[in-house]
Write a protein that holds these residues in place. Structure first.
Motif, PDB file in Angstrom:
ATOM      1  N   ASP A  19      16.626 -28.336   0.725  1.00 17.40           N
ATOM      2  CA  ASP A  19      17.826 -27.850   1.405  1.00 17.40           C
ATOM      3  C   ASP A  19      17.803 -26.324   1.458  1.00 17.40           C
ATOM      4  OD1 ASP A  19      20.721 -26.749   1.300  1.00 17.40           O
ATOM      5  OD2 ASP A  19      20.940 -28.788   2.061  1.00 17.40           O
ATOM      6  N   PHE A  20      17.874 -25.792   2.657  1.00 19.54           N
ATOM      7  CA  PHE A  20      17.849 -24.344   2.847  1.00 19.54           C
ATOM      8  C   PHE A  20      19.114 -23.947   3.610  1.00 19.54           C
ATOM      9  CE2 PHE A  20      16.548 -20.550   5.311  1.00 19.54           C
ATOM     10  CZ  PHE A  20      16.130 -19.727   4.267  1.00 19.54           C
ATOM     11  N   GLU A  21      20.066 -23.389   2.893  1.00 21.98           N
ATOM     12  CA  GLU A  21      21.350 -23.002   3.506  1.00 21.98           C
ATOM     13  C   GLU A  21      21.951 -24.144   4.326  1.00 21.98           C
ATOM     14  OE1 GLU A  21      21.189 -19.165   5.464  1.00 21.98           O
ATOM     15  OE2 GLU A  21      19.878 -18.349   3.906  1.00 21.98           O
ATOM     16  N   SER A  24      17.648 -28.983   6.203  1.00 28.76           N
ATOM     17  CA  SER A  24      16.366 -29.412   5.633  1.00 28.76           C
ATOM     18  C   SER A  24      15.238 -28.569   6.209  1.00 28.76           C
ATOM     19  CB  SER A  24      16.095 -30.886   5.972  1.00 28.76           C
ATOM     20  OG  SER A  24      17.072 -31.697   5.379  1.00 28.76           O
ATOM     21  N   MET A  25      14.425 -27.981   5.326  1.00 29.54           N
ATOM     22  CA  MET A  25      13.320 -27.134   5.769  1.00 29.54           C
ATOM     23  C   MET A  25      12.111 -27.356   4.858  1.00 29.54           C
ATOM     24  SD  MET A  25      14.275 -25.331   8.437  1.00 29.54           S
ATOM     25  CE  MET A  25      14.002 -23.612   8.790  1.00 29.54           C
ATOM     26  N   THR A  26      10.951 -26.811   5.255  1.00 30.23           N
ATOM     27  CA  THR A  26       9.790 -26.757   4.372  1.00 30.23           C
ATOM     28  C   THR A  26       9.394 -25.283   4.241  1.00 30.23           C
ATOM     29  OG1 THR A  26       8.067 -26.840   6.073  1.00 30.23           O
ATOM     30  CG2 THR A  26       8.927 -28.971   5.292  1.00 30.23           C
ATOM     31  N   ARG A  27       8.566 -25.012   3.246  1.00 28.59           N
ATOM     32  CA  ARG A  27       8.181 -23.624   2.976  1.00 28.59           C
ATOM     33  C   ARG A  27       7.471 -22.978   4.167  1.00 28.59           C
ATOM     34  NH1 ARG A  27       2.731 -23.714   1.516  1.00 28.59           N
ATOM     35  NH2 ARG A  27       1.930 -25.812   1.167  1.00 28.59           N
ATOM     36  N   THR A  30      10.209 -21.095   5.811  1.00 28.78           N
ATOM     37  CA  THR A  30      11.137 -20.252   5.049  1.00 28.78           C
ATOM     38  C   THR A  30      10.424 -19.174   4.238  1.00 28.78           C
ATOM     39  OG1 THR A  30      11.107 -21.770   3.170  1.00 28.78           O
ATOM     40  CG2 THR A  30      12.829 -22.119   4.821  1.00 28.78           C
ATOM     41  N   ASP A  31       9.103 -19.293   4.061  1.00 32.17           N
ATOM     42  CA  ASP A  31       8.366 -18.342   3.214  1.00 32.17           C
ATOM     43  C   ASP A  31       8.415 -16.906   3.724  1.00 32.17           C
ATOM     44  OD1 ASP A  31       7.718 -20.135   1.293  1.00 32.17           O
ATOM     45  OD2 ASP A  31       5.571 -20.256   1.742  1.00 32.17           O
ATOM     46  N   TRP A  33      11.066 -15.609   5.348  1.00 33.53           N
ATOM     47  CA  TRP A  33      12.444 -15.576   5.845  1.00 33.53           C
ATOM     48  C   TRP A  33      13.019 -14.174   6.047  1.00 33.53           C
ATOM     49  CZ3 TRP A  33      14.458 -18.889   8.735  1.00 33.53           C
ATOM     50  CH2 TRP A  33      15.819 -18.800   9.064  1.00 33.53           C
TER      51      TRP A  33
END
Length: 301
Positions: A19-21, A24-27, A30-31, A33
């Motif tokens: 969970d990203f803010e 649903s996300m994967t790295r 978001t890495d 960001w």
């Protein structure tokens, strides 16, 4: 972009979803960001935004041809090099992030793609009043296409079988979050942000030429009828599926033995996948999730 071959890739495990803010996300998305969030858009940038598997490559290619049709890169550079994927950060496979690729684009305008929900889009796009083309696809066909995509794409989470994937889709647990929030969030934005064109995948399938015309008028392009017809012909599904610069066959973390990246490109293929019970459950969830929005979709044409 240097990418190892499939054999060495099999050693890598599929990414975990988190969970990203609230999404649903994967790295892989978001890495990088901080750089994504602080990305500096320009007034002439064109952002191509979609939920995954809603016609991103199709519309990207149309825009690429409209702006740079006679460019020699058209035949030598795959589309993902010409139109960077803003939030991508495939560190194991490439030293270059999506933001770096976008920053280094020599073209004007820069064509940039994203799958981000509207609330995650770097604020500079709004501040610069950049033009945005959003493409939405009906939820049933989108779910089917996403399922086959996750099967063949090693940087996506393991999809499981169709039934469990569909459950996950209805719960909004796919990478980039719920389809429902994505399409309705961008639809709401369109009401207040005039530089946003909201296209439907089904309209593109029904009459590609008409939608190319819409794009030209939104972008202020005076493309001749002959040129538009030529582009419309070049972006038909079968032509793109055979074109190595658009079919993603050069991305080794996609396993084409499992499924092609471009599979059918049809409207209504969901009927070959949904059981009667699945369809009934899906319709129930759909009505619940979409009751507050005015955006309407066609599941057949």
């Amino acid at each position: 972009m240097e990418i190892p071959d499939m054999a060495s890739l099999k050693l890598h495990s599929r990414p975990e979803v988190f969970d990203f803010e609230g999404v649903s996300m994967t790295r892989f998305f978001t890495d990088n960001w901080e750089k994504v969030k602080n990305f500096q858009a320009r007034p002439d940038d064109i952002l191509i935004a979609t939920y995954p598997k809603a016609g991103t490559t199709w519309v990207s290619y149309i825009l690429d041809l409209l702006y740079f049709g006679n460019d020699e890169h058209q035949t030598s550079q795959p589309i993902y090099m010409r139109i960077p994927f803003l939030e991508s950060c495939f560190q194991e496979f490439s030293t270059v992030t999506g933001t770096e690729m976008a920053d280094n684009l020599p073209t004007s305008p820069r064509l940039i793609k994203t799958h981000l929900p509207v609330q995650f889009v770097p604020k500079s796009f709004w501040e610069q009043n950049s033009r945005i083309v959003y493409v939405a696809r009906n939820a049933k066909d989108n779910a089917v296409s996403y399922f086959h995509f996750d099967r063949m794409n090693m940087v996506q989470p393991e999809p499981g079988d169709w039934n469990s994937f569909l459950e996950k889709f209805m719960k909004g647990k796919n990478v980039f979050g719920p389809w429902y929030d994505h399409v309705s969030g961008w639809w709401e934005k369109k009401q207040t942000y005039s530089n946003l064109l909201y296209l439907f995948y089904e309209d593109l399938v029904e009459d590609t030429g008409r939608e190319v015309e819409h794009l030209c008028s939104f972008l202020g392009l005076s493309t001749s009828v002959e040129e538009r017809e030529k582009i419309t012909k070049g972006v038909q599904f079968d032509a793109m599926k055979q074109n190595k610069m658009t079919n993603h066959v050069t991305i080794p973390f996609m396993d084409f033995k499992i499924s092609p990246f471009m599979r059918k490109g049809k409207v209504g293929d969901w009927k070959c996948h949904f059981t009667v019970a699945q369809n009934e459950e899906f319709d129930e969830v759909y009505q619940q999730k979409m009751k507050k929005t005015t955006v309407k979709f066609r599941t057949e044409i």
